[in-house]
Design an enzyme around this catalytic site. Structure first.
Site, PDB file in Angstrom:
ATOM      1  N   CYS A 129       1.162  -0.314  11.530  1.00 28.73           N
ATOM      2  CA  CYS A 129       1.923  -1.567  11.553  1.00 28.73           C
ATOM      3  C   CYS A 129       2.325  -1.970  12.975  1.00 28.73           C
ATOM      4  O   CYS A 129       3.239  -2.783  13.158  1.00 28.73           O
ATOM      5  CB  CYS A 129       3.142  -1.484  10.648  1.00 28.73           C
ATOM      6  SG  CYS A 129       2.727  -1.145   8.933  1.00 28.73           S
ATOM      7  N   ALA A 141       0.866  -1.180   0.000  1.00 27.81           N
ATOM      8  CA  ALA A 141       0.000   0.000   0.000  1.00 27.81           C
ATOM      9  C   ALA A 141       0.903   1.230   0.000  1.00 27.81           C
ATOM     10  O   ALA A 141       1.616   1.496   0.974  1.00 27.81           O
ATOM     11  CB  ALA A 141      -0.892   0.006   1.233  1.00 27.81           C
TER      12      ALA A 141
END
Length: 234
Positions: free
Chosen positions: A191, A175
């Site tokens: 993340c 992404a």
């Protein structure tokens, strides 16, 4: 070994619909490989590369921590977002308008059998693309993805990676923030890494908007070169 990759740009498409489509392509490749093994046939396995832009959505990888989503599931509707727990590696990720999402669904036995190399080549594709815009992007040790100003207090991620692989067949992918609304990242710990910020190509270039079609062309060029592959329209 089939190094031809069928390319599709799905445009703006719902996350779950795209995930289901990925799963079907993934299953088709696995089924061919299983048939080859069981029946000692030599049918060619296909490879795919999808570009897509998703409506606002947060996804959590199979080993991710739900507490990294900083907004309640009930409040997601108020910001026009959805949430899915999915079967890729990695922690929490945001997808939304202005972000180029790429899903390579490859039989790596057509190229090389090394997941580490696969991830590094995906990062390299983005690093080479950013270099064309005059940006010096890097890897950050122990943190998958593509970053700027690594090793400084200003380190920021511009591209996230998260994949799944079975029998050397891949799905999910990367992404890349191109014209992303970075405010949506405030509702998560990107993340699962605390204290690190995110950025977008338009912000780095000081532009209101960067041509996403131009970025896609550059990504495809570098992808084909790095994988020694031929990209053809599906």
């Amino acid at each position: 070994m089939n190094t031809k990759i069928l390319f599709e740009d799905l445009g703006n498409k719902d996350y779950k619909e795209t995930w289901d489509y990925q799963e079907q392509l993934f299953k088709n490749i696995l089924d061919t490989k299983i048939k080859n093994r069981r029946e000692e046939t030599h049918l060619e396995t296909k490879n795919h590369f999808l570009f897509v832009e998703h409506p606002h959505v947060y996804t959590l990888g199979k080993s991710g921590d739900f507490s990294n989503l900083l907004i309640s599931e009930e409040s997601l509707a108020s910001i026009g977002a959805t949430f899915y727990k999915i079967n890729r590696g990695g922690d929490i990720t945001y997808h939304g308008p202005g972000q180029i999402v790429g899903y390579p669904i490859l039989d790596l036995e057509n190229f090389f059998t090394d997941i580490h190399k696969y991830l590094r080549l995906l990062e390299e594709m983005v690093i080479l693309t950013l270099a064309e815009y005059g940006l010096n992007a890097e890897r950050s040790k122990g943190e998958t993805g593509v970053w700027l100003d690594v090793g400084t207090p200003f380190a920021r991620k511009i591209c996230a990676l998260g994949v799944r692989a079975s029998r050397w067949v891949t799905m999910h992918g990367f992404a890349f923030n191109v014209n992303s609304d970075l405010g949506y990242f405030d509702h998560m710990i990107p993340c699962g890494i605390k204290g690190k910020s995110v950025t977008s190509l338009n912000v780095e270039l000081g532009k209101t908007k960067v041509s996403e079609e131009e970025v896609k062309e550059k990504l495809l060029k570098h992808f084909a070169n790095l994988f020694n592959a031929q990209l053809v329209s599906a």
